[in-house]
Design an enzyme around this catalytic site. Structure first.
Site, PDB file in Angstrom:
ATOM      1  N   GLU A 156       0.732  -1.282  -0.114  1.00 33.39           N
ATOM      2  CA  GLU A 156      -0.029  -0.029   0.014  1.00 33.39           C
ATOM      3  C   GLU A 156       0.856   1.389   0.071  1.00 33.39           C
ATOM      4  OE1 GLU A 156      -4.304  -1.520   2.198  1.00 33.39           O
ATOM      5  OE2 GLU A 156      -2.603  -0.463   3.163  1.00 33.39           O
ATOM      6  N   GLU A 318      -7.045  -7.441  -0.767  1.00 35.35           N
ATOM      7  CA  GLU A 318      -7.447  -7.416   0.426  1.00 35.35           C
ATOM      8  C   GLU A 318      -8.902  -6.748   0.200  1.00 35.35           C
ATOM      9  OE1 GLU A 318      -5.192  -4.949   2.976  1.00 35.35           O
ATOM     10  OE2 GLU A 318      -3.479  -5.795   2.564  1.00 35.35           O
TER      11      GLU A 318
END
Length: 657
Positions: A156, A318
């Site tokens: 991320e 995710e």
């Protein structure tokens, strides 16, 4: 547009199913229970080592792979593949203590302390060399491990830093982009407010200053920050490829909410194509923070991910099985929500479904984040649905590699999003990303499958293209070609106004003036909650423009000030272009006017995936509390029976046609 990759994880049989696995947080005896339950749930891949820097590299001169070896061996013995991360997303305290210059500095000039995650300066040489070394050592050790399916670089990416190292890197980037101080001064319009630079040392990051900062500086800083993180990703990917050239490499991009910090289209060639894959994280925004319903949010996240993959399959890395720990207020999914959401991601191009995380953590900042195996254990709604969806994915293995059939596209340009947020705008309410999500949700409710596309791409495959807010645009050439060749283009207000330097084009609406056949005289922003009445009975919100037809037909006009045309239409070549001088409060009348109809009831999601050989699969997901008829024939892969046509409330089907 990037090169397609039809089989994004070749060593995983069927569709990917699993989640982040952090066994270093648990005693060894728990690992065996994890593997038993993973097999029971149908898990075939897990992401490991994402935040385990301190485990594999516990000190400056110490490397310890014993625990990671045991984890990889255990997974291999259980027939579970590993998405092996480089663990570079979160340096441990020893590294920050040894290299304090790697701790990030915020825009106020404050150096942040260690104690959380992602605490690094992307421009610090010590961090840059260490992450490449980490990736290299891991790749050399595990390249041939039987559990390895793919590589996961970082995590991320979003960190920025305003330190002196960042300033040096920014200047070098600017010199490469603009060539000279004269070029920089011209691009940033520094004659305004006497901001002209006479030496490169005067150029600084956009640290906090006494007044409104230069918009050109802010726009270039966003570009630079995105490129700096891409440079980090590429350095690790190159280090991995030197030892493991045959395994896919990814990182988890973010498509939740309004995230547009990085120019993912610029990242495109480095995260798509042979041995690269687009993987994304998407989390739902609870009702108290969003007026877009969850199924529409899921569809947007999936369609945005497919757009980043340039239409090729991608992977949901995710999502949450239930609540997220970091949203304002705890929220829970109702029975069946998770099954429908997960299938929707797959319907819209994901090659499986993964989660954060496998087992809920007992401690740490995300101890209340949901997991596949929740604190409630095996006997829970969440784990029962996890097992049920694992079984469904096994029945859907044959869809792997098929692509989504889309009827329309919404144009997303990250630089345009950035430019629209620079200070000094006529209205602070003309944000881009929320408007794109609003249009997408309205199309979703009509049952229209919609891509999120780069304005520079080939758009010829789409029947409709929507540009709700394309503030920055240098040229209308690609849009004009789309229209002249038969496309139907709809452009929202305050579009085409500035060029790549955030300079206002002469004559409004700038780059699209000739394309639309419309002249804008002035902007007339609306107050919060104010509505503009049109003579066709519709309303505009947020913004209006005093606009006049030059070579276009006026379809609707404002009843009051600015009392000019509000909706314009122009035929061009074999196609047509529409221009809106306001943001429609209700998009449905516009869609009706465009002839964009669908027989699909609102809340019934129908999406089709197609193989190159012509085989098609219709995904039917009923988000409503009523039964619906789905006109199709074939085999429902979820049940193995012939499709009968009726979809009960909350039920799903995948029909091999």
């Amino acid at each position: 547009m990037a090169h397609p990759n039809s089989d994004i994880i070749p060593t995983v049989e069927g569709l990917a199913y699993g989640g982040d696995y952090n066994p270093e947080q648990w005693p060894r005896e728990v690992w065996d229970e994890d593997v038993r339950l993973m097999r029971e749930a149908g898990v075939n891949i897990v992401s490991v080592n994402i935040f385990a820097w301190a485990s594999v590299h516990p000190g400056p001169d110490t490397w310890d792979f014993e625990q990671l070896d045991a984890i990889m061996d255990l997974l291999a013995s259980a027939g579970i593949k590993a998405d092996l991360a480089t663990s570079t997303a979160s340096p441990p305290p020893w590294f920050s203590q040894l290299h304090p210059e790697t701790l990030p500095v915020n825009a106020e000039g404050v150096r942040l302390n260690s104690g959380a995650r992602a605490e690094y300066c992307p421009h610090a040489p010590a961090f840059q060399s260490k992450v490449a070394e980490m990736a290299s050592r891991l790749a050399e050790r595990y390249a041939d491990h039987p559990a390895l399916a793919m590589w996961h670089v970082g995590n991320e990416y979003y960190r920025s830093c305003f330190c002196d190292l960042a300033a040096d890197a920014f200047r070098a980037w600017l010199q490469d982009r603009h060539g000279s101080l004269a070029g920089l001064n011209d691009a940033w319009g520094t004659t305004f407010w006497s901001q002209t630079y006479s030496d490169w040392s005067q150029v600084l990051p956009p640290r906090i200053c006494a007044e409104t900062p230069n918009p050109g500086l802010l726009l270039d800083w966003q570009r630079f920050s995105s490129d700096a993180l891409l440079k980090l990703f590429r350095s690790e990917a190159d280090a991995i490829t030197a030892f493991s050239p045959d395994k896919p490499i990814t990182t988890n991009l973010m498509v939740t909410g309004d995230f547009s910090f990085l120019d993912y289209h610029r990242w495109g060639d480095h995260v798509t194509g042979p041995n690269r894959l687009v993987a994304t994280d998407h989390y739902l925004i609870p009702p108290h923070d969003s007026d877009i319903e969850w199924p529409a949010q899921v569809a947007f996240g999936a369609d945005a991910s497919r757009g980043l993959a340039a239409g090729s399959p991608w992977l949901l890395m995710e999502q949450s099985t239930n609540s997220s720990a970091w949203r304002r207020g705890y929220f829970a999914k109702r029975p069946g929500d998770q099954l429908r959401h997960s299938l929707s991601y797959v319907a819209r191009g994901s090659e499986g479904a993964m989660y954060f995380q496998w087992r809920a953590s007992r401690y740490g900042a995300e101890r209340y984040h949901s997991a596949m195996l929740p604190h409630g254990g095996e006997d829970s709604k969440v784990f029962r649905e996890v097992k049920e969806f694992g079984a469904q994915l096994r029945r859907l293995a044959e869809i792997k590699g098929s692509k989504v059939v889309s009827r329309a596209a919404i144009l997303l340009d990250f630089e345009s999003c950035w430019a629209a947020k620079t200070p000094g705008q006529p209205s602070s309410d003309m944000a881009t990303y929320p408007e794109l999500r609003r249009w997408h949700a309205a199309l979703w409710r009509r049952g229209i499958t919609t891509d999120l596309a780069n304005p520079a791409w080939d758009l010829s495959a789409y029947e409709y293209v929507f540009a709700p807010h394309l503030y920055l645009l240098d040229s209308d050439a690609n849009l004009r070609a789309y229209v002249e060749n038969g496309g139907r283009l709809v452009i929202g207000p305050y579009s085409g106004v500035v060029d790549h330097n955030d300079h206002v084009h002469p004559g409004l609406p700038g780059a699209i003036r000739d394309l639309t056949g419309v002249r804008v005289e002035e902007f007339v922003p609306l107050a919060e909650g104010e509505r503009a009445q049109l003579d066709d009975g519709t309303e505009g919100q947020t913004w209006t423009e005093a606009a006049h037809a030059i070579d276009a037909e006026v379809i609707a006009s404002f009843k009051d000030y600015p009392a000019t045309g509000a909706v314009f239409h122009r035929r061009l070549g074999r196609g047509e272009v529409w221009y809106l001088a306001t943001r429609p409060a209700d998009l449905n009348p516009l869609f009706n006017r465009l002839g964009l109809f669908s027989d699909t009831p609102e809340g019934l999601e129908l999406v089709r995936r197609r193989h190159e050989d012509g085989r098609t699969y219709l995904f039917a997901i009923n988000h409503t509390d009523q039964s619906h008829t789905v006109a199709a024939s074939g085999t429902n892969l979820l049940t193995g029976t012939q499709w009968t046509g009726e979809l009960a409330p909350g039920e799903t089907a995948v029909i091999r046609e």
